[in-house]
Design an enzyme around this catalytic site. Structure first.
Site, short mmCIF file in Angstrom:
data_model
loop_
_atom_site.label_atom_id
_atom_site.label_comp_id
_atom_site.label_asym_id
_atom_site.label_seq_id
_atom_site.Cartn_x
_atom_site.Cartn_y
_atom_site.Cartn_z
N THR A 170 2.99 -6.94 17.15
CA THR A 170 3.10 -6.24 15.87
C THR A 170 4.57 -6.16 15.47
OG1 THR A 170 2.65 -4.20 14.65
CG2 THR A 170 3.06 -3.96 17.01
N SER A 171 4.81 -6.31 14.17
CA SER A 171 6.21 -6.26 13.69
C SER A 171 6.68 -4.81 13.55
CB SER A 171 6.31 -6.98 12.33
OG SER A 171 5.40 -6.37 11.42
N GLN A 208 -4.54 -2.83 14.87
CA GLN A 208 -4.33 -2.89 13.43
C GLN A 208 -5.12 -4.07 12.85
OE1 GLN A 208 0.03 -2.46 12.26
NE2 GLN A 208 0.20 -2.61 14.47
N CYS A 217 -27.17 -0.58 -5.72
CA CYS A 217 -27.07 0.51 -6.72
C CYS A 217 -26.36 0.01 -7.97
CB CYS A 217 -26.34 1.72 -6.13
SG CYS A 217 -24.55 1.53 -6.09
N CYS A 253 -23.48 -3.86 -5.08
CA CYS A 253 -24.42 -3.13 -4.19
C CYS A 253 -25.77 -3.08 -4.90
CB CYS A 253 -23.85 -1.72 -3.99
SG CYS A 253 -24.91 -0.58 -3.11
N HIS A 288 -7.45 -0.04 10.86
CA HIS A 288 -7.44 -0.54 9.48
C HIS A 288 -8.76 -1.15 9.05
CE1 HIS A 288 -2.79 -0.84 9.94
NE2 HIS A 288 -3.20 0.40 9.74
N ASN A 324 6.28 -9.57 22.49
CA ASN A 324 6.48 -10.14 21.16
C ASN A 324 7.63 -11.14 21.27
OD1 ASN A 324 7.13 -10.65 18.44
ND2 ASN A 324 6.39 -8.63 17.83
C1 BV8 Z 1 -1.08 5.66 4.95
C2 BV8 Z 1 -5.90 -3.96 6.34
C3 BV8 Z 1 -1.14 7.94 4.37
C4 BV8 Z 1 -5.96 -4.70 5.04
C5 BV8 Z 1 -3.55 -3.26 6.54
C6 BV8 Z 1 7.52 3.62 2.76
C7 BV8 Z 1 8.02 3.81 4.03
C8 BV8 Z 1 7.18 3.94 5.13
C9 BV8 Z 1 5.79 3.89 4.97
C10 BV8 Z 1 5.31 3.69 3.70
C11 BV8 Z 1 6.15 3.55 2.61
N1 BV8 Z 1 5.38 3.38 1.52
C12 BV8 Z 1 4.07 3.39 1.88
C13 BV8 Z 1 4.03 3.61 3.20
C14 BV8 Z 1 2.85 3.74 4.01
C15 BV8 Z 1 2.24 2.35 4.20
C16 BV8 Z 1 3.19 1.41 4.92
O1 BV8 Z 1 3.36 1.51 6.12
N2 BV8 Z 1 3.80 0.48 4.17
C17 BV8 Z 1 4.70 -0.48 4.79
C18 BV8 Z 1 4.58 -1.81 4.02
C19 BV8 Z 1 6.11 0.09 4.72
N3 BV8 Z 1 1.09 2.60 5.03
C20 BV8 Z 1 -0.08 2.92 4.44
O2 BV8 Z 1 -0.26 2.93 3.24
C21 BV8 Z 1 -1.19 3.30 5.40
N4 BV8 Z 1 -1.78 4.52 4.93
O3 BV8 Z 1 0.09 5.71 5.22
O4 BV8 Z 1 -1.85 6.76 4.61
C22 BV8 Z 1 -0.75 7.81 2.93
C23 BV8 Z 1 -1.74 7.94 1.98
C24 BV8 Z 1 -1.37 7.82 0.64
C25 BV8 Z 1 -0.04 7.55 0.26
C26 BV8 Z 1 0.95 7.38 1.26
C27 BV8 Z 1 0.60 7.51 2.61
C28 BV8 Z 1 -2.28 2.24 5.41
C29 BV8 Z 1 -1.74 0.96 5.98
C30 BV8 Z 1 -2.90 0.00 6.23
C31 BV8 Z 1 -2.70 -1.26 5.40
N5 BV8 Z 1 -3.76 -2.23 5.77
N6 BV8 Z 1 -4.55 -4.10 6.92
C32 BV8 Z 1 -6.02 -6.19 5.24
O5 BV8 Z 1 -5.94 -6.66 6.40
O6 BV8 Z 1 -6.16 -6.90 4.23
S1 BV8 Z 1 -2.00 -3.53 7.14
C33 BV8 Z 1 -1.91 -5.11 7.77
O7 BV8 Z 1 -0.54 -5.44 7.84
C34 BV8 Z 1 -2.37 -5.21 9.21
O8 BV8 Z 1 -3.51 -4.44 9.45
C35 BV8 Z 1 -1.18 -4.74 10.01
O9 BV8 Z 1 -1.18 -3.35 10.14
C36 BV8 Z 1 -0.06 -5.12 9.10
C37 BV8 Z 1 0.59 -6.40 9.62
O10 BV8 Z 1 1.41 -5.98 10.59
P1 BV8 Z 1 1.34 -6.72 12.01
O11 BV8 Z 1 -0.02 -6.57 12.59
O12 BV8 Z 1 2.48 -6.18 12.76
O13 BV8 Z 1 1.52 -8.27 11.70
P2 BV8 Z 1 2.83 -9.01 11.20
O14 BV8 Z 1 2.38 -10.31 10.63
O15 BV8 Z 1 3.67 -8.07 10.39
O16 BV8 Z 1 3.65 -9.26 12.56
C38 BV8 Z 1 3.11 -10.12 13.53
C39 BV8 Z 1 3.97 -9.92 14.77
O17 BV8 Z 1 3.41 -10.67 15.83
C40 BV8 Z 1 5.40 -10.40 14.58
O18 BV8 Z 1 6.30 -9.44 15.10
C41 BV8 Z 1 5.45 -11.69 15.41
O19 BV8 Z 1 6.72 -11.87 16.01
C42 BV8 Z 1 4.41 -11.41 16.46
N7 BV8 Z 1 3.76 -12.60 17.02
C43 BV8 Z 1 3.46 -13.77 16.38
N8 BV8 Z 1 2.81 -14.60 17.23
C44 BV8 Z 1 2.67 -13.92 18.41
C45 BV8 Z 1 3.28 -12.65 18.28
N9 BV8 Z 1 3.31 -11.75 19.27
C46 BV8 Z 1 2.74 -12.11 20.45
N10 BV8 Z 1 2.13 -13.30 20.65
C47 BV8 Z 1 2.08 -14.22 19.66
N11 BV8 Z 1 1.49 -15.42 19.88
ZN ZN Z 2 -23.98 1.39 -3.81
#
Ligand code: BV8
Ligand code: ZN
Length: 238
Positions: free
Chosen positions: A184-185, A99, A146, A144, A117, A209
């Protein structure tokens, strides 16, 4: 617990890894939840990483991405990334589904990296769709050739994932004997659902995690550890 994981891996041929921001945390890339330092503290990522936010105030969204892109120039893969890359010599196939948008698995040498992503070092034209891979500072409102506005080459909330990426992720999830979920959370969909697919496909699910997540309930093993340390301990036992 480490021995249990080593034991499971001994009979594995295909290993698939699903990594989140916690995998990059040890490289100094802030996790997505606490990437809100400074001015961003009053915004949730879900409110900034969206097409609506970009349409409303492209310069404000670009400021956030410029800061994150600048940081990317300073970070490098850590030993956890390197161990996963080295496992390509140990197993028939190691697929990394991430991700993360920082490209660190590629830089560590992993050969099969599925980026759900997108990439922070890619920019795409909102007009002609032309893509460029560059980390240079493109300024507050880059255009761009363009003439149309450029956007970060990442997938925003509410946007579809690249179809080929999610298909490849599902294939690698179904094909594997062992499925690691690292740092990942487990909140963002559809990435978080891959662990269920893995289990349904008969794979053993191993979560690394420090905190429990919604995925912990379906994991065969949950290592409450930071990933660099956990992967080093597992690698030692192999
Ligand atoms: C989609 C790029 C179809 C941008 C990112 C309601 C219910 C359910 C789902 C949805 C809903 N409403 C909308 C949705 C869908 C939505 C979604 O899931 N929303 C969430 C908020 C509920 N998803 C989407 O929109 C996706 N598309 O579904 O398409 C569609 C189409 C149209 C309409 C509807 C649906 C697209 C999602 C992509 C978003 N883009 N990133 C950018 O980076 O700027 S998401 C971004 O956040 C990351 O890429 C990653 O995916 C996410 C963060 O999550 P994590 O990676 O888990 O990180 P986080 O900080 O949360 O956690 C870190 C973890 O690591 C913790 O657990 C911690 O304990 C642990 N940790 C910390 N240190 C360590 C460790 N572990 C090990 N070692 C360590 N040292
Ligand atoms: Zn262009």
């Amino acid at each position: 617990m480490i021995e249990r994981v080593v034991d499971i891996l001994r009979s594995a041929r295909i290993v698939t890894v699903s990594s989140g921001a916690g995998m990059s945390a040890e490289s100094g890339v802030e996790t997505f939840r606490d990437a809100q330092t400074g001015v961003w503290t009053k915004f949730r990522p879900e409110d900034l990483a969206t097409p609506e936010a970009f349409a409303r105030d492209p310069r404000f969204v670009w400021d956030w991405y410029r800061a994150r892109r600048a940081k990317l120039g300073e970070v490098r893969p850590h030993r956890g990334h390197e161990i996963l890359a080295a496992w390509q010599q140990r197993f028939e196939r190691v697929a990394i589904i991430t991700q993360n948008v920082d490209g660190l698995h590629h830089r560590a040498g992993s050969g099969e990296v599925i980026e759900l992503h997108g990439r922070l070092d890619v920019v795409r034209c909102t007009g002609c769709g032309h893509e460029r891979q560059t980390l240079e500072d493109l300024g507050p409102d880059p255009r761009c050739d363009c003439g149309q506005r450029l956007r970060p080459g990442v997938v925003w909330f509410g946007e579809m994932l690249p179809p080929d990426a999610f298909e490849a992720a599902q294939e690698a999830t179904e094909a594997c004997d062992v499925f690691f979920v690292i740092g990942t959370s487990g909140v963002v969909q559809p990435a978080a659902s891959l662990a269920d697919f893995a289990r349904a496909g008969g794979a053993r699910v191993i979560e690394i995690n420090p905190d429990p997540t919604p995925i912990t309930a379906i994991a065969d093993v949950h290592l409450p550890m930071r990933c660099g340390e956990a992967l080093a301990a597992i690698d030692q036992g192999l």
